[in-house]
Design an enzyme around this catalytic site. Sequence first.
Site: not given
Ligand code: FUB
Ligand code: ZN
Length: 626
Positions: A309, A393
């Site tokens: 990510e 999120c």
């Molecule tokens: O890990 C919490 C949130 O979920 C992160 O900021 C996003 O990238 C997703 O993985």
């Molecule tokens: Zn997000």
Amino acid sequence: MAKHKTGIKPVLFTNVTISDSFWAPRIKTNREQTIPASYRQCRDTGRIEALKLQWKPGQEPVPHVFWDSDIAKWLEAASYSLAAHPDPELEAQVDGIIDLLEKMQQPDGYLNSHFIAVEPHKRWTNLRDSHEMYCAGHLIEAAVAHFQATGKRSLLNVLCRYADHIAKMFGTGPGQKRGYCGHEEIELALVKLYRATGEEKYLRQAQYFIDERGRQPHYFDDEARARGDDPAKYWAKTHAYTQSHIPVREQTEVTGHAVRGMYLCSAMADLAGELGDESLKAACERIWQHLTTKRMYVTAGIGSSGQNEGYTFDYDLPNETAYAETCAQIGLVFWAHRMLHLDCDSQYADVMERALYNSVISGVSLDGAKFFYENPLASTGQHHRQDWFGCACCPPNLARILASLGNYIYSEGENEAVVHLYVQSSGKLNVGGREVTLTQQTDYPWDGNVRIKVGLKQPQTFALKLRWPGWCSKASGLSVNNEQYRAEMVRGNYLRIEREWIDGDAVELRLGMEIDRVYANPKVRMNCGRVALQRGPMLYCLEGADNGVDLNALALPRDEELKARFDASLLGGVVTLLGQGIRASADGELYSFKRPTPCGVPLKAIPYCVWDNRAPGEMLVWMWEA
Ligand code: FUB
Ligand code: ZN
């Protein structure tokens, strides 16, 4: 209130009324559709139920470690919405959740639905992965927003108790753990809590978390060993994933998980401003340069890989597989906005604007009900917005930034009023203790003419600073009360007009808005021979609905003069770019010895941010240039 080096501070969204045709409908849809839909999702997926701590082993779903953060971002968005639009039904929903949080809080102040109901024995044992402080940070942000919107201290009191609990647990004192969170967020939240309460202990706690990050011996390794795990078997393989491979002041590059990095840098910029810490500011500037010159998409999307990510290596900006998580771009806006208040330099506002108009707002459909998690720059037709996500999120992050969008337009200081974004709106500023109203009339982002009327109770001398956008190179004009004006261009690319203003004075800024062709550095191997189209702050794309299939068979001739045309009936009203392209037939064999003979076809580009709002199909930002 923060003592920023620049002497300016943001004008809060509660003092800004947006009335344009681009953002105002999005903000309304956010209030009427996205916020209620997100509440229903939080309810129907068990997130709200989880706050009741009724979960029993074997029961599905198991409350996830960061479900609380989704609730928190929804609470924050709802609070911003209430500040601008009182709504008893929404307020009752907010109060209902706050009530559950109050009841959920443990006698020692601890507050996390997963670690109270599901794994109480694992509390604070895996800061690297468990997101406890990440959830706490989002809840703190929600509490501050709720307090500021309603004046009620209910949620604020709960979160002060939790923040106190965390401060007792983590620090350099005897008996304290020298930990910090694997997912940054609490640091910037504690700065907000400090500003809302005036309690310096929260600022110091944020400072501790920033200073401690990346020190050796590495906390995450020690805690892994304490759990009986081998730190060498860390699933992410490197602490660069959490930006804790080295202390933050030594960092020179964006690394790892993009959202985490943006929240970290936002907090670093906050602390640099609050504490006058030049070393933190310098680190922010280095990391900023690296991100924006080597790792950012033309849409201001960041974090090219789904695998972490986050980032891979310099110039690695694939289009179809671009991750560019909506939250990462939102984090970039947060950081850029903070940098702008450390140094009033238009490079920060340029990136903030690029993200907002392109890879942030692309995250939500025009009807406010569907969301992108990833924001690729090319699609074969399989990528679509969804109602919600298991890892949700992005939707509530969009809801909170849209509900508080007014925050990003103006800044105020002792002797100056600053306009960063051109948005038809009215801002009530406090300049040297007196109220100054700036009213912008403009068709931005479709047109570069901006008229700003100054509203004053009495004549006042101050400087009005207007950002000169990085996208604008064409000779443009500036006049004050219909007379041409030669403004000083000050450091950071702002036009500065200092004079004694009287009520009703009007400034007109004419920004030449051309259709620009954008070329990528050849090191971005995917874009060699390709071109992107930009007009003003908007990046454009080809979409199947207008251009048929096989968009890669289409090319834009290098001498084609595209025309911009506003289409009121398309996608809520957008400027489209029209011209003639050439298309090679895609009907032939897989390989051939014959060079294809292209034929002329009409070509139509739409703003990137509104793609995937019609029939599903292909999309392409970087098109071939012939
Ligand atoms: O890990 C919490 C949130 O979920 C992160 O900021 C996003 O990238 C997703 O993985
Ligand atoms: Zn997000």
